[in-house]
Structures are given as structure tokens and as C-alpha cells.
Design a protein around this motif. Structure first.
Motif, PDB file in Angstrom:
ATOM      1  N   ASN A  49       1.182  -1.342  -0.294  1.00 49.40           N
ATOM      2  CA  ASN A  49      -0.004   0.007   0.219  1.00 49.40           C
ATOM      3  C   ASN A  49       0.730   0.984   0.094  1.00 49.40           C
ATOM      4  OD1 ASN A  49      -2.286  -1.539   0.277  1.00 49.40           O
ATOM      5  ND2 ASN A  49      -2.686  -1.242   2.173  1.00 49.40           N
ATOM      6  N   ALA A  50       1.971   1.398   0.907  1.00 49.94           N
ATOM      7  CA  ALA A  50       2.584   2.244   0.290  1.00 49.94           C
ATOM      8  C   ALA A  50       3.449   2.487  -0.733  1.00 49.94           C
ATOM      9  CB  ALA A  50       3.968   2.032   1.663  1.00 49.94           C
ATOM     10  N   LYS A  56       7.841   6.406   1.201  1.00 51.38           N
ATOM     11  CA  LYS A  56       8.436   5.747   1.391  1.00 51.38           C
ATOM     12  C   LYS A  56       7.852   5.115   2.981  1.00 51.38           C
ATOM     13  CE  LYS A  56      12.250   7.800  -2.291  1.00 51.38           C
ATOM     14  NZ  LYS A  56      13.262   8.873  -1.798  1.00 51.38           N
ATOM     15  N   ILE A  57       7.728   5.798   3.585  1.00 52.13           N
ATOM     16  CA  ILE A  57       7.401   5.073   4.860  1.00 52.13           C
ATOM     17  C   ILE A  57       5.931   4.171   5.001  1.00 52.13           C
ATOM     18  CG2 ILE A  57       7.361   6.288   7.194  1.00 52.13           C
ATOM     19  CD1 ILE A  57       9.089   8.667   6.057  1.00 52.13           C
ATOM     20  N   HIS A  62      -1.896   2.979   5.909  1.00 52.04           N
ATOM     21  CA  HIS A  62      -1.553   2.110   5.137  1.00 52.04           C
ATOM     22  C   HIS A  62      -1.635   0.760   6.290  1.00 52.04           C
ATOM     23  CE1 HIS A  62       1.512   4.886   3.110  1.00 52.04           C
ATOM     24  NE2 HIS A  62       0.659   5.158   2.676  1.00 52.04           N
ATOM     25  N   THR A  63      -1.110   0.687   6.516  1.00 49.40           N
ATOM     26  CA  THR A  63      -1.107  -0.752   8.532  1.00 49.40           C
ATOM     27  C   THR A  63      -2.891  -0.276   8.507  1.00 49.40           C
ATOM     28  OG1 THR A  63       0.759   0.123   8.998  1.00 49.40           O
ATOM     29  CG2 THR A  63      -0.600  -1.848  10.190  1.00 49.40           C
ATOM     30  N   VAL A  64      -3.450   0.131   8.540  1.00 53.62           N
ATOM     31  CA  VAL A  64      -5.402  -0.097   8.512  1.00 53.62           C
ATOM     32  C   VAL A  64      -5.632  -0.524   7.248  1.00 53.62           C
ATOM     33  CG1 VAL A  64      -7.091   1.446   9.183  1.00 53.62           C
ATOM     34  CG2 VAL A  64      -5.000   1.949  10.745  1.00 53.62           C
ATOM     35  N   ALA A  65      -5.911   0.244   6.016  1.00 56.13           N
ATOM     36  CA  ALA A  65      -6.369  -0.928   5.348  1.00 56.13           C
ATOM     37  C   ALA A  65      -5.847  -2.195   4.524  1.00 56.13           C
ATOM     38  CB  ALA A  65      -5.670   0.467   4.049  1.00 56.13           C
ATOM     39  N   ALA A  66      -4.412  -2.251   4.881  1.00 54.66           N
ATOM     40  CA  ALA A  66      -3.779  -3.604   4.543  1.00 54.66           C
ATOM     41  C   ALA A  66      -4.586  -4.637   5.789  1.00 54.66           C
ATOM     42  CB  ALA A  66      -2.204  -3.434   5.526  1.00 54.66           C
ATOM     43  N   ALA A  67      -5.156  -3.998   7.158  1.00 57.21           N
ATOM     44  CA  ALA A  67      -5.637  -5.060   8.090  1.00 57.21           C
ATOM     45  C   ALA A  67      -7.008  -4.992   7.587  1.00 57.21           C
ATOM     46  CB  ALA A  67      -5.844  -4.224   9.439  1.00 57.21           C
ATOM     47  N   LYS A  68      -7.255  -4.337   7.210  1.00 56.59           N
ATOM     48  CA  LYS A  68      -8.677  -4.490   6.133  1.00 56.59           C
ATOM     49  C   LYS A  68      -9.254  -5.826   5.468  1.00 56.59           C
ATOM     50  CE  LYS A  68     -11.159  -0.231   7.648  1.00 56.59           C
ATOM     51  NZ  LYS A  68     -11.310   1.309   7.442  1.00 56.59           N
TER      52      LYS A  68
END
Length: 76
Positions: A49-50, A56-57, A62-68
């Protein structure tokens, strides 16, 4: 050398949430392995996602979208 899985802590957590369950001897190791695989998938998806957002970070969004996405895939 990496630390071993926190077996007694995992067993205690499982027993407090589900006291009626009878656990096999290696059930806590399987739970720990499943947790590590989930974290690996989450990190990979957050990195993707990033990268797609040209960042670059890895940020929290990004983590919340990935968790969903990961939780939806793992429901089965």
C-alpha cells in the motif's frame, strides 16, 4: 538467537478467554505461528500500500487499510 514463543503466557490468555477448552500440548505454538504469519502478511500488504501511494514510509493508514484486506481474506 531468537526468543522462544511465550508458551505459558499464551496458554494463560487462551484459558482466560475460553476456560472450557482442552488444549493439546502444541496448541500454543500453533497460535503463536498463526500470529507471526498474520503479522508477516500485514507487513507485506502495508508495504505494498505504501509503495502504491508513492510513500517511502509505511504510515498508519497503510497498515489500517492492509488490516481490513487481510482480515477479510482470513475469515474464510
Amino acid at each position: 538467537m531468537k526468543r522462544a514463543a511465550p508458551r505459558s503466557t499464551l496458554r494463560r490468555i487462551i484459558k482466560t478467554h475460553k476456560p472450557q477448552l482442552r488444549l493439546a500440548t502444541n496448541a500454543d505454538l500453533l497460535v503463536h505461528l498463526n500470529f507471526l504469519l498474520f503479522l508477516h502478511r500485514l507487513a507485506e500488504e502495508a508495504r505494498t500500500n505504501a509503495f502504491e501511494n508513492k510513500s517511502k514510509i509505511i504510515k498508519s493508514e497503510h497498515t489500517v487499510a492492509a488490516a481490513k484486506v487481510i482480515l477479510k481474506k482470513s475469515r474464510g
